[in-house]
Design a protein around this motif. Structure first.
Motif, PDB file in Angstrom:
ATOM      1  N   PHE A 298      10.273-100.474  55.683  1.00  0.00           N
ATOM      2  CA  PHE A 298       8.836-100.734  56.166  1.00  0.00           C
ATOM      3  C   PHE A 298       8.159-100.021  55.130  1.00  0.00           C
ATOM      4  O   PHE A 298       7.002-100.636  54.696  1.00  0.00           O
TER       5      PHE A 298
ATOM      6  N   THR B  84       9.076 -94.091  59.373  1.00  0.00           N
ATOM      7  CA  THR B  84       8.239 -94.770  58.511  1.00  0.00           C
ATOM      8  C   THR B  84       7.148 -93.923  57.846  1.00  0.00           C
ATOM      9  O   THR B  84       6.740 -93.683  56.718  1.00  0.00           O
TER      10      THR B  84
ATOM     11  N   ILE C  66       3.952-100.236  63.744  1.00  0.00           N
ATOM     12  CA  ILE C  66       5.370-100.313  63.997  1.00  0.00           C
ATOM     13  C   ILE C  66       5.701-100.603  65.254  1.00  0.00           C
ATOM     14  O   ILE C  66       5.407 -99.853  66.088  1.00  0.00           O
TER      15      ILE C  66
ATOM     16  N   GLY D 281       4.807-103.978  61.340  1.00  0.00           N
ATOM     17  CA  GLY D 281       6.211-104.215  61.077  1.00  0.00           C
ATOM     18  C   GLY D 281       7.072-104.094  62.145  1.00  0.00           C
ATOM     19  O   GLY D 281       6.704-103.195  63.199  1.00  0.00           O
TER      20      GLY D 281
END
Length: 190
Positions: free
Chosen positions: A42, A68, A123, A151
């Motif tokens: 990501f 991430t 995310i 993501g």
């Protein structure tokens, strides 16, 4: 991500043609090495976006969002699903249904951890109908921050969630896309 696909095939449990249980690697037990690999993926995909903060909804998205944020060297903020005695009374809130829990919950994000100066990377673990994602997107938009993208570890492309978010003009990157779960078999979109 080929390694993620293999792990889903090995450890995922098809509950129905709509539900895939990923407790062994994402939603109950967390594989730190795989999680860091997902975070690196990501971070790489959004490297040029100028991200200042990673945001997720508790709880299953936290591990991948943390990985991430660590790789991107930015803070992680997660929206809470339950009010506590210490909750920010001025928090940004949105009521959302949960596909897997079958209930409606409030998600809350304190205004002190998101500002109009932020470029946000959202995310999440799985997107099905996209209700929680749309709720957090509304919160991010109300904060004045810029949403750089979303993501998602697993996109169930046979459900409408990811499509409706993309139709809003929001960049959505999935690590794997599942085309169908019919007859107890996981079939990936290529």
């Amino acid at each position: 991500m080929e390694v993620l696909k293999q792990r889903i095939l090995q450890e995922g449990v098809v509950v129905s043609d709509q539900v895939l249980k990923l407790d062994a690697l994402l939603n109950h037990q967390v594989d730190p090495e795989l999680t860091m690999e997902m975070g690196r993926e990501f971070a790489g995909r959004f490297a040029e976006a100028g991200i200042t903060r990673v945001v997720t909804v508790e709880s299953s998205g936290i591990a991948v969002a943390f990985a991430t944020a660590l790789v991107m060297n930015v803070p992680l903020v997660f929206a809470r699903r339950k009010k506590t005695l210490l909750a920010d009374p001025d928090a940004l809130c949105e009521r959302v249904p949960s596909f897997t829990k079958g209930i409606v919950t409030d998600i809350m994000l304190s205004r002190q951890f998101i500002s109009p100066d932020d470029k946000i990377l959202f995310i999440d673990d799985i997107i099905a109908n996209g209700d929680a994602a749309r709720g957090l997107i509304k919160i991010i938009q109300r904060s004045g921050a810029e949403l750089a993208g979303l993501g998602v570890v697993v996109e169930k492309s046979f459900q409408a969630g990811a499509r409706t978010i993309r139709e809003q003009g929001i960049r959505l990157e999935s690590l794997v896309r599942i085309k169908t779960l019919s007859e107890g078999t996981i079939v990936f979109d290529e």
